[in-house]
Scaffold this active site. Structure first.
Site, PDB file in Angstrom:
ATOM      1  N   GLU A  63       0.855  -1.317   0.061  1.00  0.00           N
ATOM      2  CA  GLU A  63       0.020  -0.006  -0.049  1.00  0.00           C
ATOM      3  C   GLU A  63       0.806   1.348   0.178  1.00  0.00           C
ATOM      4  OE1 GLU A  63      -3.799   1.830   2.152  1.00  0.00           O
ATOM      5  OE2 GLU A  63      -2.580   0.475   3.351  1.00  0.00           O
TER       6      GLU A  63
ATOM      7  N   VAL B 238       2.345 -16.142  -0.986  1.00  0.00           N
ATOM      8  CA  VAL B 238       2.665 -17.577  -1.632  1.00  0.00           C
ATOM      9  C   VAL B 238       3.762 -18.204  -0.922  1.00  0.00           C
ATOM     10  CG1 VAL B 238       1.175 -16.816  -3.659  1.00  0.00           C
ATOM     11  CG2 VAL B 238       3.734 -16.617  -3.489  1.00  0.00           C
TER      12      VAL B 238
ATOM     13  N   SER C 141      -8.645  10.333 -13.308  1.00  0.00           N
ATOM     14  CA  SER C 141      -8.544  11.671 -12.590  1.00  0.00           C
ATOM     15  C   SER C 141      -8.502  11.464 -10.801  1.00  0.00           C
ATOM     16  CB  SER C 141      -9.366  12.496 -12.844  1.00  0.00           C
ATOM     17  OG  SER C 141     -10.642  12.058 -12.671  1.00  0.00           O
TER      18      SER C 141
END
Length: 139
Positions: free
Chosen positions: A60, A86, A106
């Site tokens: 993030e 994984v 936008s």
């Protein structure tokens, strides 16, 4: 993508990126952002492996740095993060997150982030959606 301006903003105050040990890297591509993070006591599970939550935070944050680099003067905040882990990574290794921009609207940016260990093996795949807004002006 040049992330130097965003790195200065991040370094100015304590935050999650600095607390977990993230290092953001510029790339020659305009739509790719990267970050590294050493697996240590700041971001590991009690069992000695990289925390899945720390992996999601890395993804993030690197996507956020990418969006902020593309939109100077605007705020970019994560509104959705979804990932799959994984493979485990042991303490002492370093992971690298590579975020690739999939959509630049936008107000919405969508990023695919791959996190790999020091051998280049895939650890996690994460999809991040950022909301881009103009900061409110103080009166």
């Amino acid at each position: 993508m040049n992330v130097d301006r965003i790195k200065e903003i991040i370094a100015a105050k304590p935050n999650l990126s600095t607390a977990l040990g993230m290092e953001f890297l510029s790339t020659p591509e305009d739509d790719v952002c990267m970050a590294r993070m050493k697996v240590d006591e700041r971001n590991r599970q009690p069992f000695g492996f990289l925390s899945g939550g720390a992996s999601l935070a890395l993804a993030e944050n690197v996507a956020g740095v990418g969006s902020c680099s593309l939109c100077p003067g605007q705020m970019c905040v994560g509104i959705e993060v979804s990932g799959s882990h994984v493979q485990a990574v042991s303490e002492g290794d370093t992971v690298t997150a590579t975020a690739r921009l999939q959509h630049k609207g936008s107000t919405l940016h969508v990023w695919n982030v791959e996190i790999c260990n020091s051998l280049g093996e895939l650890i996690s795949t994460v999809r991040v959606t950022n909301y881009v807004v103009n900061p409110k002006k103080s009166s």
